[in-house]
Design an enzyme around this catalytic site. Structure first.
Site, PDB file in Angstrom:
ATOM      1  N   LYS A 189       0.883  -1.176   0.000  1.00 54.57           N
ATOM      2  CA  LYS A 189       0.000   0.000   0.000  1.00 54.57           C
ATOM      3  C   LYS A 189       0.916   1.220   0.000  1.00 54.57           C
ATOM      4  CE  LYS A 189      -1.807   2.972   2.023  1.00 54.57           C
ATOM      5  NZ  LYS A 189      -1.564   4.397   1.675  1.00 54.57           N
ATOM      6  N   GLY A 242       7.110   5.193   8.125  1.00 54.06           N
ATOM      7  CA  GLY A 242       6.195   6.337   8.183  1.00 54.06           C
ATOM      8  C   GLY A 242       6.273   7.010   9.537  1.00 54.06           C
ATOM      9  N   SER A 243       5.168   7.625   9.915  1.00 50.47           N
ATOM     10  CA  SER A 243       5.177   8.462  11.116  1.00 50.47           C
ATOM     11  C   SER A 243       4.960   7.644  12.392  1.00 50.47           C
ATOM     12  CB  SER A 243       4.062   9.509  11.000  1.00 50.47           C
ATOM     13  OG  SER A 243       2.813   8.860  10.969  1.00 50.47           O
ATOM     14  N   GLY A 247       2.640   4.342  13.306  1.00 45.26           N
ATOM     15  CA  GLY A 247       3.324   3.160  13.830  1.00 45.26           C
ATOM     16  C   GLY A 247       2.642   2.628  15.081  1.00 45.26           C
ATOM     17  N   GLU A 265       9.775   1.478  10.861  1.00 43.17           N
ATOM     18  CA  GLU A 265      10.847   2.466  10.681  1.00 43.17           C
ATOM     19  C   GLU A 265      10.164   3.819  10.752  1.00 43.17           C
ATOM     20  OE1 GLU A 265      12.797   5.164   9.729  1.00 43.17           O
ATOM     21  OE2 GLU A 265      12.933   4.497   7.644  1.00 43.17           O
ATOM     22  N   CYS A 300      13.822  10.719   6.987  1.00 43.21           N
ATOM     23  CA  CYS A 300      13.761  10.327   8.403  1.00 43.21           C
ATOM     24  C   CYS A 300      15.140  10.408   9.060  1.00 43.21           C
ATOM     25  CB  CYS A 300      13.138   8.957   8.573  1.00 43.21           C
ATOM     26  SG  CYS A 300      13.787   7.766   7.426  1.00 43.21           S
ATOM     27  N   GLU A 399      10.197  16.253  15.337  1.00 39.42           N
ATOM     28  CA  GLU A 399      10.594  16.084  13.942  1.00 39.42           C
ATOM     29  C   GLU A 399       9.744  16.993  13.057  1.00 39.42           C
ATOM     30  OE1 GLU A 399       9.579  12.314  12.059  1.00 39.42           O
ATOM     31  OE2 GLU A 399      11.514  12.343  11.039  1.00 39.42           O
TER      32      GLU A 399
END
Ligand code: ADP
Length: 500
Positions: A189, A242-243, A247, A265, A300, A399
């Site tokens: 996806k 992703g974020s 997660g 990650e 990231c 971030e």
């Protein structure tokens, strides 16, 4: 393709993919829904993409499961699987220019980066795992003459991959290639902001001879499509980049469904530490600027916290500003551009809010801070630098995922380590020093999955990539990533003594 005019002409000729791939067939959403795919370059609609949901995820997972169970991929000889993955890499290479254009149109990143970095690295990833797939050995237990035990790597089954928009194809291949190499089926996806290259590569995989159902691409939004994949009872693992907030949800979905494995990650707030004994201040200043401005800061591992030793701070920051000032924000399609558009209006808005917060909290703006190229209709932000950033300030802790650098100073090694590790994240980190002892001591004490000494972003596919702490767990790249998509099965043979 050398000039902007030539690149524009190539865009005119470009046919964009319009469908996902389920069970080896190009597929629209079950209910026919679509969404507009907007290019951050100019805010214009590139085309319509299937807005798939739970029904499409069900179909893709069923296709992936059928392919796994009947062994049409995993039971092929390693040589046969390798040949197909190489054929896929060859097809990607043959279409590298088109894939690069799609990546740039989707994300706003410079075409030069898409051509020289994203697409070649995605292809290299497929080749690397194709080469590696017959080099993963099992184990033979000590046993004795009456017992032979072996441990074999078994593929997990159906892998759900949910990927981000910052390096769309590259990140997707970090997951898809090792998962396929180990014999799994995959349902990918891609991020809704940048689905094009994944859609096209699924088509190329069919042409390359990958059996139907082994690699499915379901386009759509995080919720419902991503959530349906992560909640699915017949998916064995979710591999995600992703974020942090998403997660967390993925772990909850796993707990609420079938306890599927989760590999995450997530983000980072990477410290880059410059000691007064830095062996090359020019190189360090380049790394300080490009470490955070590469890919418009949407990385990231972005070196978003610059830690500079007090006695060199003024001089060094002047150098960093000089490098950053030379960065021209340009049209991503122009081959001369090295800094393009941010991926979306939302991401630009987030970065602008962080800039406002930094100003309000008393961080000192040294450069940038403004939206630019507004006439283009696209989403552009200048490289932005703050210094005198307090350890407690938002810019030192959260971030941004945009081109915003926050610089802090430190007294000595102990102070540098304390500040560097004072974060919820632990993905990338780095230091510049001429002392071998300091390099070795500090690199072992940084709580991060990656440490770069006297360079930034310096490792490659051969080395594991991933984080400590809230940057997630599990590793992409290297042979370790292959092990992630398999599990060990111990088989013991009891041996009858045929001499008696
Ligand atoms: P960002 O906020 O930077 O867009 P996200 O973590 O939201 O990053 O997106 C990364 C990927 O996660 C995308 O493919 C997105 O569609 C997907 N995603 C977002 N929300 C969910 C969710 N609730 N469940 C599963 N996947 C999701």
């Amino acid at each position: 393709m050398q000039t902007l005019a030539e690149v524009r002409a190539a865009v005119e000729r470009l046919a964009l993919p319009e469908r996902g791939t389920i069970g080896g067939r190009l597929t629209a959403a079950a209910d026919g829904a679509t969404f507009e795919n907007v290019s951050p370059r100019d805010g214009r609609v590139l085309g319509l993409v299937p807005r798939m949901g739970a029904a499409d995820i069900d179909a893709a997972v069923a296709a992936a499961r059928a392919a796994f169970e009947d062994g049409r991929w995993r039971t092929l000889t390693p040589k046969a699987r390798k040949r197909i993955l190489f054929a896929l890499a060859d097809r990607m290479e043959a279409e590298a220019d088109e894939l690069a254009l799609m990546e740039t149109l989707d994300t706003g990143k410079p075409i030069t980066d898409s051509r020289n970095i994203d697409i070649p690295l995605a292809i290299q990833t497929v080749r690397w795992y194709a080469e590696a797939l017959d080099k993963v050995y099992g184990e033979v237990g000590p046993g004795n003459a009456a017992k032979l035990s072996i441990a074999v790597h078994e593929p997990l089954g159906v892998i759900g991959a949910i990927t981000p928009w910052n390096f769309p194809l590259h990140m997707a291949m970090w997951k898809v290639a090792p998962a396929l190499a180990m014999g799994n089926s995959v349902v990918l996806k891609p991020a809704e902001q940048s689905p094009l290259t994944a859609m096209r590569v699924a088509e190329l995989a069919i042409e390359a001879g990958l059996p139907a159902g082994c690699f499915n691409v379901v386009t759509g939004f995080g919720d419902p499509a991503g959530a349906a994949l992560a909640r699915h009872m017949d998916v064995d693992m979710i591999t995600f980049t992703g974020s942090g907030p998403v997660g967390r949800k993925l772990m909850i979905y796993s707990g609420e469904s079938n306890l599927k494995r989760v590999s995450l990650e997530l983000g980072g707030k990477a410290p880059q530490i410059v000691f007064a004994d830095c062996p090359d201040f020019d190189a360090a200043a380049e790394a300080a600027a490009w470490g955070v401005f590469f890919n418009q800061g949407e990385v990231c591992t972005a070196a978003s916290r610059l830690l500079v030793q007090q006695e060199i701070a003024d001089e060094f920051m002047a150098k960093v500003v000089e490098v950053a000032r030379s960065i021209r924000v340009g049209d991503p399609l122009d081959p001369a551009t090295r800094f393009g558009a941010m991926v979306s209006r939302e991401q630009l808005g987030t970065a602008l809010r962080y800039i406002d917060t930094a100003r309000n909290e008393g961080d000192r703006l040294l450069l940038g801070g403004r939206q630019v190229r507004t006439d283009s209709g696209g989403f552009y932000l200048e490289p932005t630098i703050f210094d005198c950033v307090a350890e407690s300030s938002t810019l030192a802790r959260e971030e941004v995922f945009g081109p915003v650098l926050g610089a802090l100073t430190f007294k000595d090694t102990k102070d540098a380590l304390r500040i560097a590790n004072d974060t919820i994240y632990g993905l990338a980190s780095g230091l510049w020093t001429g002392s071998l002892d300091r390099a070795m001591t500090v690199s072992r004490q940084l709580r991060a999955g990656l440490v770069w000494v006297n360079g930034w972003d310096a490792c490659d596919i051969t080395m594991p990539f991933g984080g400590f702490k809230q940057s997630g767990f599990g590793r992409d790249r290297s042979l370790h990533a292959m092990h992630k998509y398999a599990d060990l099965k111990s088989i013991t043979f009891t041996v009858r003594d045929t001499n008696t």
